[in-house]
Design an enzyme around this catalytic site. Structure first.
Site, PDB file in Angstrom:
ATOM      1  CB  THR A  82      -0.920   0.036   1.242  1.00 37.69           C
ATOM      2  OG1 THR A  82      -1.885  -1.005   1.139  1.00 37.69           O
ATOM      3  CG2 THR A  82      -1.645   1.368   1.367  1.00 37.69           C
ATOM      4  CG  HIS A 260      -1.209  -4.368  -3.234  1.00 36.27           C
ATOM      5  ND1 HIS A 260      -1.893  -5.398  -2.632  1.00 36.27           N
ATOM      6  CD2 HIS A 260      -1.110  -3.387  -2.301  1.00 36.27           C
ATOM      7  CE1 HIS A 260      -2.174  -5.066  -1.386  1.00 36.27           C
ATOM      8  NE2 HIS A 260      -1.726  -3.848  -1.157  1.00 36.27           N
TER       9      HIS A 260
HETATM   10  C1  GP9 Z   1      -2.878  -0.524   6.475  1.00 28.17           C
HETATM   11  C2  GP9 Z   1      -3.355  -0.800   5.115  1.00 28.17           C
HETATM   12  C3  GP9 Z   1      -2.806  -2.099   4.542  1.00 28.17           C
HETATM   13  O1  GP9 Z   1      -3.115   0.735   6.997  1.00 28.17           O
HETATM   14  O2  GP9 Z   1      -3.242   0.295   4.283  1.00 28.17           O
HETATM   15  O3  GP9 Z   1      -1.565  -2.046   3.925  1.00 28.17           O
HETATM   16  P1  GP9 Z   1      -1.003  -3.250   3.006  1.00 28.17           P
HETATM   17  O4  GP9 Z   1      -0.871  -4.476   3.896  1.00 28.17           O
HETATM   18  O5  GP9 Z   1      -1.986  -3.514   1.917  1.00 28.17           O
HETATM   19  O6  GP9 Z   1       0.285  -2.785   2.486  1.00 28.17           O
HETATM   20 MN    MN Z   2      -2.727  -2.546   0.238  1.00 24.96          MN
END
Ligand code: GP9
Ligand code: MN
Length: 431
Positions: A82, A260
């Site tokens: 993310t 993703h």
């Molecule tokens: C956490 C969320 C998840 O705040 O944005 O992140 P990810 O595991 O998808 O990198």
């Molecule tokens: Mn994510």
């Protein structure tokens, strides 16, 4: 001034695209609402389980006459997941080769990021996320990017009830519901980013929110995906209704993207079942990296656009729609609406997809047909592949140099005032 930066400035200059008059400035002055669709893949668009669409609201939006939807758009994240997606979209820089750039550099680096750029053009800027503000070091990074506001978990009353949270934060429907009144109060024009969480591995959902059957691949880590995706779709539908009621739908540029994969390529058997194939090869797994990217604005000429691109290309695409030039920016994307876009998509491990060839899992394929081939036996193809690979490797390593060397502190972006982190505070005691 560093010599390293000079060579990077030259590289960026050489890879400028030409603004497309059909789109440049077409959304000038509009609010911008970016909706980050957690783990949402392109294959879900129009996907059906037992004859039922999984994401009817997103499908409708994808096919809307005023939506410009991309069907060859790829996620390009690395270990930062993310955080890498956020980094690419808002700074035009890749996540770093390892780790998360937001975590490792977000607090200390100089950035010339979209929130800061728009803020200095008179926009109010805000990010919304139903998780604790510290996750991925957002609370610090957003200051470096120039976000005026960061509405994280402590700002949402519903999040206080344990039941209203699942996985990484409050459930998307409640998140959108409680974000709406804040959004409504932001001085316009605003730039707002809504980061969903419910459609995140392990795809758990409370029974009252389940409205579609699981898939039946037999892979337990995969089969709940459609249920949380359906839930996110409903939450999105409710949010669109709110925007319409609040009169924000028509004067906003909506930007949707999947950050993703939701189902990692370590599940090839399940992926084959979902796609109705006997097996999948590296070409299929490269396609599997596609995520939706949709821009929607009143008066925008819509349709399905087949340009090859990825998350790194969003920043120039959006800024150009708003009529803001990126000629002086150090950023590694290319406007997806330009006619002279290279259409080369770099993955973080140096694999790539271009409009001509796919280089993935150590193999080479013709993009249009999926035919596997050996570049050593096709010299014309080899020379194109070598040039593409060089562009990919240079983009990634120059971006890494900017991140790890904090090189933007030496870069003068005309008209842009350096962001002072101390100007920002997102206080309200985090949980
Ligand atoms: C956490 C969320 C998840 O705040 O944005 O992140 P990810 O595991 O998808 O990198
Ligand atoms: Mn994510």
């Amino acid at each position: 001034k560093s010599n390293d930066l000079k060579k990077i400035e030259n590289f960026v200059q050489e890879n400028q695209t030409t603004n497309n008059p059909l789109y440049f400035g077409k959304a000038k002055g509009k609010n911008v609402i970016v909706i980050h669709l957690e783990s949402f893949q392109q294959f879900m668009i129009d996907y059906k389980v037992n004859g039922q669409e999984v994401t009817p609201n997103l499908n409708k939006f994808y096919h809307d006459q005023q939506s410009l939807s991309f069907d060859n758009f790829y996620n390009q994240v690395g270990q930062g997941k993310t955080a890498d997606a956020e980094m690419m979209l808002e700074t035009g820089l890749y996540g770093t080769a390892s780790g998360s750039a937001m975590v490792n550099y977000g607090t200390t680096n100089t950035y010339q990021a979209v929130p800061g750029i728009l803020d200095q053009q008179g926009y109010t800027t805000a990010s919304f996320h139903g998780d604790t503000g510290t996750f991925w070091n957002r609370d610090n990074t957003y200051k470096s990017w120039g976000y005026d506001y960061f509405f994280s978990k402590p700002f949402f009353p519903a999040a206080k009830k344990e039941d209203n949270n699942i996985g990484y934060g409050m459930k998307d429907k409640l998140f959108f519901k409680e974000s709406a009144p804040y959004l409504d109060q932001l001085p316009q024009p605003f730039y707002a980013k809504m980061i969903t969480v419910t459609n995140h591995y392990p795809y758990d959902l409370d029974s009252k929110n389940i409205s579609i059957e699981k898939t039946k691949t037999g892979d337990k880590t995969v089969d709940g995906y459609v249920q949380t995706a359906r839930y996110m779709d409903q939450a999105f539908g409710e949010f669109i209704n709110y925007l319409k009621k609040a009169g924000l739908y028509d004067n906003s540029l909506l930007v949707l993207y999947g950050d993703h994969y939701g189902i990692s390529e370590n599940h090839p058997k399940a992926i084959a079942k979902l796609l109705g194939k006997k097996s999948v090869n590296a070409y299929d797994l490269a396609n599997w990296q596609k995520v939706p990217f949709i821009v929607h604005a009143d008066g925008l000429q819509g349709g399905i656009n087949h340009t090859y691109g990825g998350e790194i290309d969003v920043m120039p695409t959006i800024l150009h729609l708003l009529g803001i030039s990126t000629k002086q920016n150090i950023q590694f994307g290319q406007d997806l609406l330009a006619k002279d876009n290279k259409q080369i998509v770099a993955f973080r491990n140096s694999s790539f997809v271009s409009k001509d060839y796919v280089h993935y899992g150590g193999n080479y394929y013709v993009t249009s047909t999926g035919t596997k081939f050996d570049p050593k036996e096709d010299l014309r193809a080899k020379s194109i592949i070598d040039a593409d690979q060089k562009y990919v490797d240079q983009s990634l390593s120059y971006s890494d140099e900017v991140q790890t060397g904090d090189l933007l502190r030496f870069h003068n972006l005309p008209g842009f005032k350096k962001i002072q982190r101390s100007d920002y505070s997102y206080s309200r005691k985090d949980s």
